[in-house]
Structure formats: structure tokens, C-alpha cells
Write an enzyme that holds these catalytic residues in place. Structure first.
Site, PDB file in Angstrom:
ATOM      1  N   THR A  53       3.580  73.186 -29.439  1.00 27.48           N
ATOM      2  CA  THR A  53       4.624  74.190 -29.657  1.00 27.48           C
ATOM      3  C   THR A  53       5.155  74.094 -31.081  1.00 27.48           C
ATOM      4  O   THR A  53       5.253  75.095 -31.794  1.00 27.48           O
ATOM      5  CB  THR A  53       5.754  74.003 -28.617  1.00 27.48           C
ATOM      6  OG1 THR A  53       5.162  73.992 -27.321  1.00 27.48           O
ATOM      7  CG2 THR A  53       6.762  75.129 -28.686  1.00 27.48           C
ATOM      8  N   ARG A 102      13.720  72.885 -29.051  1.00 29.06           N
ATOM      9  CA  ARG A 102      13.387  72.241 -27.771  1.00 29.06           C
ATOM     10  C   ARG A 102      14.427  71.172 -27.510  1.00 29.06           C
ATOM     11  O   ARG A 102      14.776  70.399 -28.412  1.00 29.06           O
ATOM     12  CB  ARG A 102      11.993  71.622 -27.831  1.00 29.06           C
ATOM     13  CG  ARG A 102      11.681  70.779 -26.595  1.00 29.06           C
ATOM     14  CD  ARG A 102      10.254  70.339 -26.521  1.00 29.06           C
ATOM     15  NE  ARG A 102       9.374  71.463 -26.208  1.00 29.06           N
ATOM     16  CZ  ARG A 102       8.059  71.341 -26.029  1.00 29.06           C
ATOM     17  NH1 ARG A 102       7.490  70.170 -26.141  1.00 29.06           N
ATOM     18  NH2 ARG A 102       7.329  72.407 -25.747  1.00 29.06           N
TER      19      ARG A 102
HETATM   20  C1  NCD Z   1       4.520  71.875 -21.872  1.00 27.10           C
HETATM   21  C2  NCD Z   1       6.003  71.630 -22.002  1.00 27.10           C
HETATM   22  O1  NCD Z   1       6.466  71.065 -22.998  1.00 27.10           O
HETATM   23  O2  NCD Z   1       6.708  72.080 -21.115  1.00 27.10           O
HETATM   24  N1  NCD Z   1       3.830  71.657 -23.060  1.00 27.10           N
HETATM   25  C3  NCD Z   1       3.674  72.686 -23.950  1.00 27.10           C
HETATM   26  O3  NCD Z   1       4.607  73.133 -24.572  1.00 27.10           O
HETATM   27  N2  NCD Z   1       2.452  73.194 -24.096  1.00 27.10           N
HETATM   28  C4  NCD Z   1       3.891  71.240 -20.694  1.00 27.10           C
HETATM   29  C5  NCD Z   1       4.067  69.768 -20.472  1.00 27.10           C
HETATM   30  O4  NCD Z   1       4.707  69.063 -21.229  1.00 27.10           O
HETATM   31  O5  NCD Z   1       3.504  69.311 -19.487  1.00 27.10           O
END
Ligand code: NCD
Length: 297
Positions: A53, A102
Site C-alpha cells: 500500500t 494507515r
Molecule cells: C492487507 C491489509 O493491510 O489489510 N494488506 C494490504 O494492504 N495489501 C492484508 C493483510 O495485511 O493481510
């Protein structure tokens, strides 16, 4: 609804038409990218680990001619001195044209959006939502099948804490899609999401790894870090494993938001059904589309 200045916090805030606009813009980004964000800056604030991401948002911003600043962990930031989230956001807002964040807490992205005048994109808030991953997942499904209506999609694994599955189920409910939710009893999808999507689509819940008739087998990682108790995690660890044998008999495609741990055997990668790395690569054009849409309209 106008895209310029829009926050991307929850898939609940987006209609079928919105999802279709993102798909169309992403396709354009994949075919004919333009340096439409020259001189613009993205603040990328990651309070939780990330590979795809964070990298794909930053790559997207650079590809559009803009730049990215930020952090990959709250370690080394003023959060360690006790700075509040809203103060951090107000500072980042002053340095940038858009904030991607995030955070481990559900609702943190909504709070950031309330504080910031610049658009905020939720890159995952705890076990709640991960909307940009969903835009990328539906884009990839659309690209693979030339449309989404008519598909049967299976979401498999940790549907309780897996935020990508929450956002994805909500987005798919705007389409003519059949959903099969496969999880252990204690990792079922939250009832509020199930009852919402059931109003618009057929939903089947099961504990057994039945993959027959699925166009998309969407595997997920058991979200170890969200379990309040290690013993609870130990009970469900490794509950569904896609072995090479099992995967070879799948008629559809295998997707996964990644990272994978042990739910897809390494040998599956060589099968033609395995699409997760191609899926991940779509993160760049889709995030270019989202950044352009919220910064320029
Ligand atoms: C996911 C997340 O961070 O929610 N990863 C991502 O962004 N591709 C999935 C995960 O961490 O399992």
C-alpha cells in the site's frame, strides 16, 4: 458527488457509479498515464506496517509527477513525544495536497478526515476498512472478466478482522454478484456488514473450503496481530491452506491482498490460476486514479 477534495474512508460512502468511475480512470492510468500532479505532494503516514500500500501510493504519486513525504512507522516521529493524531494530521495537511494514512485504530481515518481540509485516504484503519485495496481488487476482477456482474466470489479466511474483505463485500454488493463467505465460526464476517450486503446480493456462509463454482477465490491471511489472545490465534492458524493439488482444480482465479503467510502454498504461484502478484501490480494505476481524482477532480 464531486471527486475533488473527497475523502476515501469507507466503501459505504461510494455508489456503484463511483466504483465504475474509479475503474474507468484506472484503466486510463494503465494505458496513458499523464504527469497531472506535478508540483503536488502526498503525505504518506503509516502508523502500522505496510509494503504494497505504501510503496504503490508513493510510486503512483511519483508517476504522476508529484512527490511523497512521510513515515513508515510512528517510531522516530513526535507521536513518541505524545503528539495527538489530530495535531499530526494538521501538520501533515500544511505540507501536502493529500494525506494517505494507515492506523491501528478503527475510526482513526474518519477522525483525520474531520480534522483535515485536504483529502484523506484511509489505507487501513484497524480491522475496519481498506477502501483503496477494494478499488484495486474490483479493478482487477473487472480487467480479468471484462465486467463484474454475473461473478461468484468466495472470500476466504479471516473475515472478522480482515479489513480488505469488509470493504470488498460492500463494494461487490452494488453488482450482480453471488458471495460465498468461507471462515471458521469465530472469524465470521461482522453481522452489520452481512446484513447490509444481504439486502442487495445473495450471500452464503460456510466453514468448509468449498471452491466449486467460484470465479474468484479471494484468500486472506489470518490477522494474527488483531487477536486479543494468542491461544485464540493458535486455534485457527493454518485453518485453510490452498495446496497445489487443491488450487489446480479451481476453475476461476486466485486473488489475495497479500502478504500471505501459509494459506497459499508456494508451488501454487506457478499455476495459471494464481493472479495475486498481477493483482498487486494494479495497485499503482488504481492509486494514481484515486490520487488524481481527489486532488484534481
Ligand atoms: C492487507 C491489509 O493491510 O489489510 N494488506 C494490504 O494492504 N495489501 C492484508 C493483510 O495485511 O493481510
Amino acid at each position: 458527488m464531486a471527486w475533488k477534495g473527497r475523502d476515501i474512508i469507507s466503501i459505504r460512502d461510494f455508489s456503484r457509479k463511483d466504483v465504475e468511475s474509479v475503474i474507468a480512470r484506472s484503466r486510463r492510468m494503465e494505458r496513458r498515464p499523464k504527469r497531472s500532479l506535478e508540483g503536488r505532494t502526498l503525505a504518506s503516514l503509516f502508523f502500522e506496517p505496510s509494503t504494497r500500500t505504501k510503496l504503490s501510493f508513493e510510486t503512483a504519486m511519483h508517476s504522476l509527477g508529484g512527490s511523497a513525504v512521510g513515515f513508515a512507522s510512528p517510531k522516530g516521529t513526535s507521536v513518541e513525544k505524545g503528539e495527538t493524531l489530530s495535531d499530526t494530521i494538521r501538520v501533515a495537511e500544511g505540507y501536502s495536497d493529500c494525506i494517505v494514512m494507515r492506523h491501528p485504530q478503527e475510526g482513526a481515518a474518519r477522525l483525520a478526515a474531520e480534522v483535515s481540509l485536504k483529502p484523506v485516504i484511509n489505507a487501513g484503519d484497524g480491522a475496519n476498512q481498506h477502501p483503496s485495496q477494494t478499488f484495486l481488487d474490483v479493478y482487477f476482477m473487472h480487467k480479468s472478466f471484462r465486467g463484474i456482474d454475473g461473478l461468484t466470489v468466495g472470500l476466504i479466511g479471516d473475515l472478522k478482522y480482515g479489513r480488505t474483505t469488509h470493504s470488498l463485500a460492500l463494494a461487490l454488493s452494488h453488482f450482480d454478484v453471488k458471495l460465498r463467505l468461507i471462515s471458521p465460526q469465530n472469524l465470521r464476517m461482522p453481522q452489520n456488514i452481512i446484513s447490509d450486503v444481504k439486502k442487495r446480493m445473495d450471500v452464503e456462509e460456510t466453514e468448509s473450503l468449498s471452491l466449486d463454482g467460484l470465479d474468484v477465490v479471494y484468500m486472506t491471511r489470518i490477522q494474527q496481530e488483531r487477536f486479543p489472545d494468542v491461544e485464540e490465534y493458535e486455534k485457527v492458524k493454518g485453518v485453510y491452506v490452498l495446496t497445489k493439488e487443491r488450487a489446480s482444480s479451481i476453475d476461476g482465479i486466485i486473488m489475495h491482498p497479500l502478504p500471505r503467510v501459509d494459506e497459499i502454498a508456494k508451488e501454487v504461484d506457478a499455476l495459471e490460476q494464481a493472479k495475486y502478484f498481477e493483482q498487486a501490480a494494479c495497485g499503482v494505476p488504481v492509486r494514481m486514479a484515486l490520487l488524481e481524482m481527489v486532488i484534481k477532480g
